[in-house]
Design an enzyme around this catalytic site. Sequence first.
Site, PDB file in Angstrom:
ATOM      1  N   HIS A 248      55.201  38.150  48.117  1.00 54.88           N
ATOM      2  CA  HIS A 248      56.023  38.749  49.217  1.00 54.88           C
ATOM      3  C   HIS A 248      56.313  37.135  50.179  1.00 54.88           C
ATOM      4  CE1 HIS A 248      52.838  38.163  52.262  1.00 54.88           C
ATOM      5  NE2 HIS A 248      52.119  38.772  51.642  1.00 54.88           N
ATOM      6  N   ASP A 375      38.045  50.976  41.986  1.00 48.74           N
ATOM      7  CA  ASP A 375      36.848  50.220  41.620  1.00 48.74           C
ATOM      8  C   ASP A 375      35.889  50.519  42.822  1.00 48.74           C
ATOM      9  OD1 ASP A 375      34.862  48.128  41.375  1.00 48.74           O
ATOM     10  OD2 ASP A 375      36.189  47.653  39.582  1.00 48.74           O
ATOM     11  N   SER A 390      47.310  39.640  48.884  1.00 48.54           N
ATOM     12  CA  SER A 390      48.501  39.794  48.186  1.00 48.54           C
ATOM     13  C   SER A 390      48.803  38.667  47.194  1.00 48.54           C
ATOM     14  CB  SER A 390      49.591  39.768  49.397  1.00 48.54           C
ATOM     15  OG  SER A 390      49.363  38.337  50.129  1.00 48.54           O
TER      16      SER A 390
END
Length: 443
Positions: A248, A375, A390
Site C-alpha cells: 500500500h 494459524d 503489510s
Amino acid sequence: MNSNERKRWFGLILVCFVGMIGFSTPIQHFAAFPNELRLFSGQMKRLQYGVPVHAEVTVDPNMLQINGSANGSQTVNLNEPLSLQPHQSGQTNMKVKLFGKIPFKTVKVNVMPDLRVIPGGQTIGVKVKSAGILVVGHHQVRNADGMKESPGEAAGLKLGDLITTINEVPIKEVRKVGEICEQYGREGKPLSVTYKRSGKLYQTQLNPMYDSEDRAWRLGLYIRDSAAGVGTLTFFAPEQGVYGALGHIITDMDTGTPIEVGDGQILQSNVTSINKSQNGDPGEKRAQFVKEGKILGNIVRNTPFGIFGKMKELPDHSFSDKALPVALAEDVKEGPAHILTVVNGQRVEQFDIEIVHVTKQTGPATKGMVIKITDKRLINKTGGIVQGMSGSPIIQDGKIVGAVTHVFVNDPTSGYGCFIEWMLQDAGVLHPSESSRESQSAA
C-alpha cells in the site's frame, strides 16, 4: 379459458423456461468461457468448465499443447479438466467447435515469458525523503502588536501541499527553509513559493513574520521533509534487481497525503516485540533498524501498491531463496493459502491463512482479496494482522499471488490483500502491454 388467456399463460411459461435455462449450471459455464486467456510460458494452466459437451479444439501446437497432445486439433470433453501447456511466448488463437462442427468461440491466448520472483517476508525499515517540503500544519505567529496569524495560511498554503521551490530554487530540507526565511525576513522581502497540490503546480507570495515570542522569523507553517517506519518485503526479482514491499502507499501521518518520493532507503530491521491486535484496536510490530549503514535498496516509487526500487541481493534470514512462479489476478481462488512474515527477531516464518473472497479486477485496483488468519500460532502471538505486517507475501499452490495490505479494525484476524500482478507492474517487472486483456465482468 379463452385464446388471449392461453397466450398469456403460454408466454409466462415460456419466460420461466428461458429463465431456468439461463440460470442453469451448464449455460452459466458456457457464458463463463473466456474471450482471452493469459498464461506464462512453461507453466501449465488447468481449466474447469463442467459442461457435458464434446468439442473440437484447434491450436498452434508449437506454441500451445492441449492435454499434453502435440496434435494441433483434437476432441476434448468439456466436462473434464482441460490442461493448457504453453511452450513459447507470443499470441495465438484457440478455436472451439461444439460437437466438432458448430463454431462456438475463438479464444485469444496471450503467452507471456516465464516469470518467477523470490518471496520476501522480512521486516524492513523504511526511510523516505519527500520530493519537496510537505505542509502538515499551520502555526500562529505573534507579531509586535500581540496579534496572532499564520503567514503561510494567509498565502493560501494548505495541509498536504508540497513546496517544491522557493525563489525558483529547489527545496528539499526543512533546515534550508529556516535559513531562507531568516534571510528574507531580515531583508523585508517576500518569498516566491511554488507548491504542488493534487498533482498541479501553483505559485504564491509568502511574507515571513517576526515572532515576538520566539524572536525569530517564521512562515507560520509546520513542515516535514521525511518519514520513517517498518513494513514487510514482498518480493525480490533477481534478474531485474528490483523489489516490492508494503502493498500500500505511504502517506503522511498527519495529513494522510501520499508522500511523493524524492529519495529513500530500505534497511534491515529486527522485531523486538508485538503489540497484539484487538477488536477496534489494530496492533503493531515494534522493531528497530539493524546496521543502518547497510542499505538493502533505494526507494524509487511510492504507489497505491507499495514501494519499489533497486536491490542488489536478497536480505538475510529469508524463508527460502528459491524463486517461485507468480499468479495472475484471474488465477487467484478462494481457499487455503500461506503468508510469510516475521513475528520475532529477523526469522521469516510461514503461517496458514484462508482467502475467503476474490474480487474480479480488470485492471490495477486495491483490495483484490479478503483474507483470514487461521494459524493459531500467529493469532496467539499477534491477535491477527498487525501494522508492519503489510507487504507479507501471500502464497497459494506454490505461487506468489499477492500481499497483505490492511487489517479489519473490528476483526483483526481478517483483512485485505492486493494481487501480486499489480505490484509487479509498478516494479517494472511485468509490463501492462504484456499482461493486457479484454474487459471481464466484475463481481
